[in-house]
Design a protein around this motif. Sequence first.
Motif, PDB file in Angstrom:
ATOM      1  N   ASP A 228       0.839  -1.312  -0.037  1.00 30.23           N
ATOM      2  CA  ASP A 228      -0.096   0.178   0.060  1.00 30.23           C
ATOM      3  C   ASP A 228       0.967   1.169   0.166  1.00 30.23           C
ATOM      4  O   ASP A 228       0.501   2.212  -0.655  1.00 30.23           O
ATOM      5  N   ARG A 229       1.883   1.349   0.842  1.00 24.71           N
ATOM      6  CA  ARG A 229       2.922   2.477   0.998  1.00 24.71           C
ATOM      7  C   ARG A 229       3.577   2.480  -0.581  1.00 24.71           C
ATOM      8  O   ARG A 229       3.526   3.791  -1.204  1.00 24.71           O
ATOM      9  N   TYR A 230       4.118   1.540  -1.399  1.00 25.01           N
ATOM     10  CA  TYR A 230       4.462   1.583  -2.402  1.00 25.01           C
ATOM     11  C   TYR A 230       3.697   2.142  -3.514  1.00 25.01           C
ATOM     12  O   TYR A 230       3.936   3.070  -4.537  1.00 25.01           O
ATOM     13  N   ALA A 231       2.290   1.763  -3.351  1.00 23.35           N
ATOM     14  CA  ALA A 231       1.379   2.218  -4.437  1.00 23.35           C
ATOM     15  C   ALA A 231       0.994   3.655  -4.307  1.00 23.35           C
ATOM     16  O   ALA A 231       0.404   4.172  -5.483  1.00 23.35           O
ATOM     17  N   ALA A 232       1.488   4.687  -3.403  1.00 28.83           N
ATOM     18  CA  ALA A 232       1.441   5.905  -3.235  1.00 28.83           C
ATOM     19  C   ALA A 232       2.264   6.635  -4.337  1.00 28.83           C
ATOM     20  O   ALA A 232       2.185   7.842  -4.729  1.00 28.83           O
ATOM     21  N   VAL A 233       3.199   5.970  -4.862  1.00 30.67           N
ATOM     22  CA  VAL A 233       4.159   6.469  -5.797  1.00 30.67           C
ATOM     23  C   VAL A 233       3.826   6.071  -7.107  1.00 30.67           C
ATOM     24  O   VAL A 233       3.331   4.891  -7.654  1.00 30.67           O
ATOM     25  N   SER A 234       4.361   6.679  -8.272  1.00 25.05           N
ATOM     26  CA  SER A 234       3.869   6.369  -9.610  1.00 25.05           C
ATOM     27  C   SER A 234       4.915   7.085 -10.812  1.00 25.05           C
ATOM     28  O   SER A 234       5.639   8.229 -10.199  1.00 25.05           O
ATOM     29  N   TYR A 235       4.910   6.602 -12.088  1.00 28.40           N
ATOM     30  CA  TYR A 235       5.629   7.226 -13.204  1.00 28.40           C
ATOM     31  C   TYR A 235       4.761   6.946 -14.239  1.00 28.40           C
ATOM     32  O   TYR A 235       4.457   6.002 -14.602  1.00 28.40           O
ATOM     33  N   GLU A 236       4.861   8.159 -15.202  1.00 35.92           N
ATOM     34  CA  GLU A 236       4.421   7.971 -16.326  1.00 35.92           C
ATOM     35  C   GLU A 236       5.232   7.807 -17.487  1.00 35.92           C
ATOM     36  O   GLU A 236       6.309   8.412 -17.806  1.00 35.92           O
ATOM     37  N   LEU A 237       4.914   6.582 -18.187  1.00 35.07           N
ATOM     38  CA  LEU A 237       5.687   6.172 -19.598  1.00 35.07           C
ATOM     39  C   LEU A 237       5.538   7.074 -20.644  1.00 35.07           C
ATOM     40  O   LEU A 237       4.378   7.689 -20.722  1.00 35.07           O
ATOM     41  N   PRO A 238       6.464   7.035 -21.707  1.00 33.22           N
ATOM     42  CA  PRO A 238       6.225   7.854 -22.880  1.00 33.22           C
ATOM     43  C   PRO A 238       4.747   7.411 -23.383  1.00 33.22           C
ATOM     44  O   PRO A 238       4.125   8.168 -24.202  1.00 33.22           O
ATOM     45  N   SER A 239       4.353   6.373 -23.580  1.00 28.06           N
ATOM     46  CA  SER A 239       3.002   6.016 -24.055  1.00 28.06           C
ATOM     47  C   SER A 239       1.886   6.568 -23.414  1.00 28.06           C
ATOM     48  O   SER A 239       0.749   6.565 -24.094  1.00 28.06           O
ATOM     49  N   GLY A 240       2.182   7.212 -22.202  1.00 28.65           N
ATOM     50  CA  GLY A 240       0.938   7.627 -21.267  1.00 28.65           C
ATOM     51  C   GLY A 240       0.527   6.748 -20.234  1.00 28.65           C
ATOM     52  O   GLY A 240      -0.295   6.967 -19.221  1.00 28.65           O
ATOM     53  N   ARG A 241       0.965   5.540 -20.229  1.00 30.48           N
ATOM     54  CA  ARG A 241       0.702   4.836 -19.223  1.00 30.48           C
ATOM     55  C   ARG A 241       1.459   5.209 -17.781  1.00 30.48           C
ATOM     56  O   ARG A 241       2.770   5.379 -17.778  1.00 30.48           O
ATOM     57  N   VAL A 242       0.545   5.076 -16.901  1.00 30.95           N
ATOM     58  CA  VAL A 242       1.138   5.391 -15.518  1.00 30.95           C
ATOM     59  C   VAL A 242       1.219   3.833 -14.631  1.00 30.95           C
ATOM     60  O   VAL A 242       0.360   3.242 -14.672  1.00 30.95           O
ATOM     61  N   VAL A 243       2.646   3.898 -14.414  1.00 27.46           N
ATOM     62  CA  VAL A 243       2.966   2.692 -13.607  1.00 27.46           C
ATOM     63  C   VAL A 243       2.903   2.852 -12.166  1.00 27.46           C
ATOM     64  O   VAL A 243       3.682   4.088 -11.750  1.00 27.46           O
ATOM     65  N   ALA A 244       2.295   2.325 -11.083  1.00 27.59           N
ATOM     66  CA  ALA A 244       2.446   2.572  -9.842  1.00 27.59           C
ATOM     67  C   ALA A 244       3.439   1.846  -9.189  1.00 27.59           C
ATOM     68  O   ALA A 244       3.693   0.704  -9.562  1.00 27.59           O
ATOM     69  N   GLY A 245       3.879   2.172  -8.190  1.00 28.38           N
ATOM     70  CA  GLY A 245       4.733   1.355  -7.117  1.00 28.38           C
ATOM     71  C   GLY A 245       4.424  -0.050  -6.927  1.00 28.38           C
ATOM     72  O   GLY A 245       3.045  -0.071  -6.397  1.00 28.38           O
ATOM     73  N   ALA A 246       5.104  -0.965  -6.788  1.00 30.48           N
ATOM     74  CA  ALA A 246       4.455  -2.332  -6.288  1.00 30.48           C
ATOM     75  C   ALA A 246       5.648  -2.963  -5.659  1.00 30.48           C
ATOM     76  O   ALA A 246       7.018  -2.846  -6.239  1.00 30.48           O
ATOM     77  N   PRO A 247       5.308  -4.185  -4.966  1.00 32.64           N
ATOM     78  CA  PRO A 247       6.742  -4.880  -4.662  1.00 32.64           C
ATOM     79  C   PRO A 247       7.256  -5.687  -6.083  1.00 32.64           C
ATOM     80  O   PRO A 247       6.591  -6.034  -6.987  1.00 32.64           O
ATOM     81  N   ILE A 248       8.540  -5.627  -6.108  1.00 30.33           N
ATOM     82  CA  ILE A 248       9.062  -6.233  -7.289  1.00 30.33           C
ATOM     83  C   ILE A 248       8.846  -7.522  -7.596  1.00 30.33           C
ATOM     84  O   ILE A 248       8.991  -8.540  -6.545  1.00 30.33           O
ATOM     85  N   SER A 249       8.485  -7.952  -8.912  1.00 25.54           N
ATOM     86  CA  SER A 249       8.106  -9.233  -9.251  1.00 25.54           C
ATOM     87  C   SER A 249       8.457  -9.546 -10.804  1.00 25.54           C
ATOM     88  O   SER A 249       7.999  -8.710 -11.516  1.00 25.54           O
ATOM     89  N   TYR A 250       9.253 -10.445 -10.915  1.00 23.94           N
ATOM     90  CA  TYR A 250       9.673 -10.739 -12.447  1.00 23.94           C
ATOM     91  C   TYR A 250       8.594 -11.797 -12.875  1.00 23.94           C
ATOM     92  O   TYR A 250       7.971 -12.694 -12.134  1.00 23.94           O
ATOM     93  N   GLY A 251       8.238 -11.556 -14.257  1.00 21.05           N
ATOM     94  CA  GLY A 251       7.163 -12.439 -14.779  1.00 21.05           C
ATOM     95  C   GLY A 251       7.613 -12.639 -16.130  1.00 21.05           C
ATOM     96  O   GLY A 251       8.310 -12.266 -16.758  1.00 21.05           O
ATOM     97  N   ALA A 252       7.088 -13.979 -16.689  1.00 21.32           N
ATOM     98  CA  ALA A 252       7.622 -14.421 -17.865  1.00 21.32           C
ATOM     99  C   ALA A 252       6.142 -15.272 -18.661  1.00 21.32           C
ATOM    100  O   ALA A 252       5.341 -15.768 -18.002  1.00 21.32           O
ATOM    101  N   THR A 253       6.351 -15.062 -20.058  1.00 21.72           N
ATOM    102  CA  THR A 253       5.214 -15.814 -20.845  1.00 21.72           C
ATOM    103  C   THR A 253       5.755 -16.685 -22.201  1.00 21.72           C
ATOM    104  O   THR A 253       6.801 -16.229 -22.500  1.00 21.72           O
ATOM    105  N   ILE A 254       5.000 -17.618 -22.393  1.00 19.74           N
ATOM    106  CA  ILE A 254       5.394 -18.305 -23.688  1.00 19.74           C
ATOM    107  C   ILE A 254       4.476 -17.500 -24.861  1.00 19.74           C
ATOM    108  O   ILE A 254       3.386 -17.340 -24.705  1.00 19.74           O
ATOM    109  N   ARG A 255       5.241 -17.401 -25.876  1.00 16.09           N
ATOM    110  CA  ARG A 255       4.491 -16.801 -27.183  1.00 16.09           C
ATOM    111  C   ARG A 255       4.372 -17.802 -28.199  1.00 16.09           C
ATOM    112  O   ARG A 255       3.433 -17.638 -29.017  1.00 16.09           O
TER     113      ARG A 255
END
Length: 298
Positions: A228-255
């Motif tokens: 909840d504390r992390y979620a109070a901070v954010s950053y806007e990417l060049p695409s206009g999408r706003v990324v909120a703070g969150a616990p770091i988690s790596y993810g992967a998918t198969i294409r």
Amino acid sequence: MDELSVGRRGALAAIAAGVGGCVGRTADPPPPVSMLAAGSLNDALENGLRPRVDARLRVEAHGSARVARLVAAGTKDPDVVALADVALFDAPLDPPWYAEFATNAVVLAYDADSEGGQRVADAAPGRWYRPLRSDAVSLGRTDPDLDPLGYRTLFALELATDHYGLDTDLRAAIPRREQIYPETQLLSQFETGSIDAAVTYRSMAEERGYDYVSLPPEVDLSSPRFADRYAAVSYELPSGRVVAGAPISYGATIRHDSAPVRDVFARATAGDYLDEFGFAVPDDYPRFTGTVPDGVAT
């Protein structure tokens, strides 16, 4: 020797040559499994995962935000995508499923042999930010428009301002444009003497053997307890999408699904090699989200 004997010998020679050619020919090797991955995963994939898989593995690494944009735009079409922030699977990517497989923490690495690095060491652990506010320490960081480490650096500085109850906004006071380096080249700047300290991931500092200051869990984006504390901070990417703070988690998918790809994916997301390279793997990882193909989650 008559013409018939010559003809028979020529025919036998031709047959022998043909048989020899067939015996000597080997089957074409299967195509390599391609992975497009976060820069902070590069060393673990190249030196930890590669020896553990049978398939030929081709790894290309960039900042995760750039990886996501390359795939979304169709510029890159890898078999497996592995990112340092699962939020990027919501946008610009939108796969039907993904697996979270590792966590990390933001730390302040420093060159103990440099004068500026020693200033950081002297200020640790509770006042690590003080020398960064002056020109006495040259700081390195990554581009927030290209990878999660870049915007997580800004998040950590803003969270530190609140955590320490400071009058000065560290997110506004510390960052400067000349501090930015590519994620895959950030810590190599210590070797050239370009920087004294760098905001980086714990895994990157440990794999290079650099000293680092561990930040409080309220700041380092490592703990679900402070989501909840992390979620109070954010950053806007060049695409206009706003990324909120969150616990770091790596993810992967198969294409592109195949048996070799599934094997690489399984070993990449459930391998003990991750611990060896400074990542943390919670007990409930890999954790799957979305409609997972039969057999992948097992």
